[in-house]
Design a protein around this motif. Structure first.
Motif, PDB file in Angstrom:
ATOM      1  N   LEU B 259     -65.463  -1.870  44.910  1.00 25.24           N
ATOM      2  CA  LEU B 259     -65.030  -3.232  44.570  1.00 25.24           C
ATOM      3  C   LEU B 259     -63.523  -3.266  44.298  1.00 25.24           C
ATOM      4  CD1 LEU B 259     -68.050  -4.368  42.332  1.00 25.24           C
ATOM      5  CD2 LEU B 259     -67.479  -5.206  44.623  1.00 25.24           C
ATOM      6  N   TRP B 260     -63.025  -2.193  43.689  1.00 23.12           N
ATOM      7  CA  TRP B 260     -61.581  -2.082  43.441  1.00 23.12           C
ATOM      8  C   TRP B 260     -60.816  -2.135  44.772  1.00 23.12           C
ATOM      9  CZ3 TRP B 260     -58.342   2.270  44.647  1.00 23.12           C
ATOM     10  CH2 TRP B 260     -57.078   2.249  44.048  1.00 23.12           C
ATOM     11  N   HIS B 261     -61.324  -1.404  45.759  1.00 22.14           N
ATOM     12  CA  HIS B 261     -60.691  -1.419  47.078  1.00 22.14           C
ATOM     13  C   HIS B 261     -60.732  -2.832  47.685  1.00 22.14           C
ATOM     14  CE1 HIS B 261     -59.493  -0.128  51.117  1.00 22.14           C
ATOM     15  NE2 HIS B 261     -60.405  -0.994  51.537  1.00 22.14           N
ATOM     16  N   LEU B 262     -61.916  -3.433  47.659  1.00 23.18           N
ATOM     17  CA  LEU B 262     -62.078  -4.739  48.310  1.00 23.18           C
ATOM     18  C   LEU B 262     -61.239  -5.816  47.619  1.00 23.18           C
ATOM     19  CD1 LEU B 262     -65.918  -4.591  49.058  1.00 23.18           C
ATOM     20  CD2 LEU B 262     -64.024  -4.266  50.684  1.00 23.18           C
ATOM     21  N   ALA B 263     -61.079  -5.675  46.288  1.00 26.16           N
ATOM     22  CA  ALA B 263     -60.274  -6.653  45.549  1.00 26.16           C
ATOM     23  C   ALA B 263     -58.826  -6.645  46.029  1.00 26.16           C
ATOM     24  CB  ALA B 263     -60.331  -6.359  44.045  1.00 26.16           C
ATOM     25  N   GLN B 264     -58.383  -5.503  46.554  1.00 28.80           N
ATOM     26  CA  GLN B 264     -56.979  -5.372  46.949  1.00 28.80           C
ATOM     27  C   GLN B 264     -56.761  -5.449  48.452  1.00 28.80           C
ATOM     28  OE1 GLN B 264     -54.947  -2.200  44.332  1.00 28.80           O
ATOM     29  NE2 GLN B 264     -57.099  -1.616  44.555  1.00 28.80           N
ATOM     30  N   HIS B 265     -57.842  -5.499  49.219  1.00 32.14           N
ATOM     31  CA  HIS B 265     -57.715  -5.521  50.677  1.00 32.14           C
ATOM     32  C   HIS B 265     -58.502  -6.704  51.242  1.00 32.14           C
ATOM     33  CE1 HIS B 265     -56.648  -1.392  49.590  1.00 32.14           C
ATOM     34  NE2 HIS B 265     -55.867  -1.433  50.649  1.00 32.14           N
ATOM     35  N   PRO B 266     -57.854  -7.878  51.230  1.00 33.30           N
ATOM     36  CA  PRO B 266     -58.547  -9.103  51.650  1.00 33.30           C
ATOM     37  C   PRO B 266     -59.118  -9.005  53.069  1.00 33.30           C
ATOM     38  CG  PRO B 266     -56.311  -9.589  50.859  1.00 33.30           C
ATOM     39  CD  PRO B 266     -56.470  -8.125  50.788  1.00 33.30           C
ATOM     40  N   PRO B 377     -67.501 -13.906  47.671  1.00 33.41           N
ATOM     41  CA  PRO B 377     -66.846 -13.369  48.874  1.00 33.41           C
ATOM     42  C   PRO B 377     -65.333 -13.194  48.688  1.00 33.41           C
ATOM     43  CG  PRO B 377     -67.669 -15.610  49.262  1.00 33.41           C
ATOM     44  CD  PRO B 377     -68.155 -15.190  47.914  1.00 33.41           C
ATOM     45  N   ALA B 378     -64.740 -13.910  47.731  1.00 34.32           N
ATOM     46  CA  ALA B 378     -63.302 -13.789  47.527  1.00 34.32           C
ATOM     47  C   ALA B 378     -62.992 -13.482  46.064  1.00 34.32           C
ATOM     48  CB  ALA B 378     -62.598 -15.073  47.954  1.00 34.32           C
ATOM     49  N   PHE B 379     -62.239 -12.402  45.851  1.00 37.47           N
ATOM     50  CA  PHE B 379     -61.852 -12.017  44.483  1.00 37.47           C
ATOM     51  C   PHE B 379     -60.645 -11.104  44.568  1.00 37.47           C
ATOM     52  CE2 PHE B 379     -63.692  -7.679  44.588  1.00 37.47           C
ATOM     53  CZ  PHE B 379     -64.498  -7.787  45.709  1.00 37.47           C
ATOM     54  N   GLU B 380     -59.934 -10.998  43.456  1.00 39.21           N
ATOM     55  CA  GLU B 380     -58.746 -10.130  43.431  1.00 39.21           C
ATOM     56  C   GLU B 380     -58.587  -9.517  42.047  1.00 39.21           C
ATOM     57  OE1 GLU B 380     -55.492 -12.802  44.239  1.00 39.21           O
ATOM     58  OE2 GLU B 380     -55.570 -13.678  42.222  1.00 39.21           O
ATOM     59  N   LEU B 381     -57.773  -8.461  41.969  1.00 34.39           N
ATOM     60  CA  LEU B 381     -57.508  -7.866  40.657  1.00 34.39           C
ATOM     61  C   LEU B 381     -56.670  -8.834  39.839  1.00 34.39           C
ATOM     62  CD1 LEU B 381     -56.505  -4.160  41.453  1.00 34.39           C
ATOM     63  CD2 LEU B 381     -58.764  -5.080  40.842  1.00 34.39           C
ATOM     64  N   ILE B 382     -56.992  -8.963  38.557  1.00 31.42           N
ATOM     65  CA  ILE B 382     -56.179  -9.816  37.696  1.00 31.42           C
ATOM     66  C   ILE B 382     -54.839  -9.130  37.447  1.00 31.42           C
ATOM     67  CG2 ILE B 382     -55.974 -10.800  35.377  1.00 31.42           C
ATOM     68  CD1 ILE B 382     -59.077 -11.054  35.435  1.00 31.42           C
TER      69      ILE B 382
END
Ligand code: HEM
Ligand code: SF4
Lengths: 64, 406
Positions: B259-266, B377-382
């Protein structure tokens, strides 16, 4: 084309079974064996190659 | 995270420490450098430790059960002492066992973790993921490690063992104690572990199951037979502790790191959210790139690896995550390529100790990602710097605050 699982090397990572269930099955312990005496039906050659290339133990061999 | 009791590392080739804050934050550059300059590093810490970083050497050690024993697989200030169960059994069969006993102990567990047995647990796992997502629904910010990833393997293994779900917090503490608090003095660890709290807890559950057998893994182990004899209670207890310890932090780490990876790689996130066919190769690739588990061995007999004189009793760290980043084995090893077609990664180890739980872990990781992406489906690191990583041999995010988008 044929595939063959070396039962001594196979440690049951199950990559082959996940990639090509048409060619491999697993026993109750999760170790793999080839189906259909290892004969690869036409059209499944690429799946066979993928299974060989993804086995972490290099337990699967391919022959003509 | 444990407090830093050791001096900071200056030279990784001659004085490495896997609990150093630099390694904990980002070990990959350290391993990359060592692979180029000193593929078998040494450190005097923990009484003498070796570190092979190339895939080839990690594999060679994993396959060599003659020169390397599994009697202890967690590097710490304590080595197994004269009072600990001797080889080839060890404290927690089969992970601490050597041949020939290892195969026997392992065989007992395999049927419960075969691909077909694990497939039956998928609907339950999916429901559990949905429940967790329901609990945080509508929140703009979620800690994906604390509020999601960590509950999944914990609840699944508690369910498999037939332990009360209310005990989740107790389990969490045990796991921390064994895996993350290695950076402590010998006395501190002795206090925590020899106090026998874990054993007492397990023995109480065993007694309940003896009084009233159930259809779960605990009863299965209690009724299992080796050569016509029931297992020694120490064996049953050790194996149950192993399943708790081996199954929880590891899978939590794999889900969190993915999830950490996906949060940073749209781009990866969008592809994976819209193309379910990509999931199987993506799961393998995320396991390769962010493999959470580094194992250890003790040198059983003096041995030379590339001229390095390993002495009986030395520790050896077995960094499968570094093997998985070896460019000799994986082109563009540091890049995550979700559809990487050839991926002989070693996240679950190599050789006779191949992770018994690998089918379970894969299923949990896949279902956890599918359900998360379906909901968010869409999220990012705060804040990338707010993410913290576990110290020790299992690496994954322990806090992972994300912002839900759109
Ligand atoms: C992504 C999650 C996981 C990873 C990366 C992982 C990794 C590993 C690795 C690398 C080993 C090899 C140990 C060695 O060579 O000494 C191992 C062994 C083991 N794992 Fe896992 N593991 C995971 C999840 C699980 C789960 C969910 C369970 C069970 C509930 C489990 C149970 C075991 C057991 C019993 C062994 C010992 C096998 C033996 O010694 O024969 N693991 N794991
Ligand atoms: S991928 Fe290799 S080790 Fe895994 S089950 Fe298939 S043959 Fe066995």
């Amino acid at each position: 084309m044929h595939v063959h699982v070396d039962r001594e090397r196979c440690q049951g990572h199950n990559r082959c079974y996940a990639l090509a269930p048409e060619l491999f099955d697993v026993d109750d312990l999760g170790n793999s064996f080839e189906l259909n005496d290892g004969v690869v039906p036409p059209g499944l050659e690429e799946k066979a190659r993928l299974a060989v290339a993804n086995c972490p133990e290099r337990a699967i061999s391919m022959s003509e | 995270m444990s407090s830093q009791k050791h001096p900071p590392v200056v030279d990784w080739a001659t004085d490495f420490d896997h609990t150093d804050s630099e390694w904990v934050a980002d070990p990959y550059p350290i391993w990359d450098e060592l692979r180029r300059t000193c593929p078998v590093a040494h450190s005097d810490r923990y009484g003498g430790t070796w570190l092979p970083v190339r895939h080839e050497d990690v594999a060679a050690v994993a396959y060599d059960t003659e020169h390397f024993t599994s009697r202890s697989v967690v590097v710490s200030e304590i080595r197994p002492g004269p009072d600990d169960p001797p080889a080839p059994i060890g404290l927690a069969p089969p992970i601490t066992s050597d041949p020939p006993f290892h195969a026997v102990a392992r065989r007992l567990l395999l049927p419960a973790f075969s691909p077909k047995a694990i497939a039956a647990l998928e609907p339950l796992t999916r429901d559990l993921c949905r429940e967790l997502l329901d609990a945080t629904d509508g929140q703009a910010e979620i800690d994906a490690a604390v509020d999601y990833a960590r509950h999944i393997p914990l609840r699944v293994i508690i369910g498999m063992l037939g332990f009360p779900q209310e005990d989740a917090d107790i389990f969490r503490r045990f796991v921390r104690m064994v895996l993350e608090d290695v950076d402590q003095s010998e006395e501190e660890r002795q206090e925590l572990i020899v106090a026998g709290e874990i054993d007492e807890y397990i023995d109480a559950r065993i007694a309940e199951h003896q009084a009233e057998p159930r259809n779960d893994l605990t009863t299965y182990l209690l009724e299992a037979e080796l050569d016509g004899n029931k297992l020694e209670l120490d064996h049953v207890r050790g194996t149950m502790i192993l399943l708790m310890i081996a199954g929880i932090d590891t899978t939590w780490s794999a889900i969190g790191a993915s999830l950490w990876h996906l949060a940073q790689h749209p781009d990866d996130r969008k592809r994976l959210a819209t193309d379910p066919g990509l999931m199987p190769s993506a799961v393998e690739e995320l396991l390769r790139a962010y493999a959470p588990v580094t194992m250890a061995r003790l040198v059983a007999e003096d041995f030379e690896l590339h001229g390095c004189p390993m002495k009986e009793g030395d520790w050896l760290l077995l960094p499968f995550p570094s093997a998985n980043r070896d460019p000799e084995m994986f082109p563009d090893a540091d890049e995550v390529i979700l559809d990487r077609a050839e991926n002989r990664h070693a996240a679950f180890g190599l050789g006779i100790h191949r992770c018994v739980g690998s089918n379970l872990a894969r299923m949990e990781l896949r279902v956890a990602l599918e359900e998360w992406l379906r909901r968010h489906p869409a999220f990012e690191l705060i804040d990338p710097s707010a993410v913290t990583w576990s110290a020790g041999q299992v690496r994954g995010p322990r806090t992972l605050p994300v912002r839900i988008l759109g």
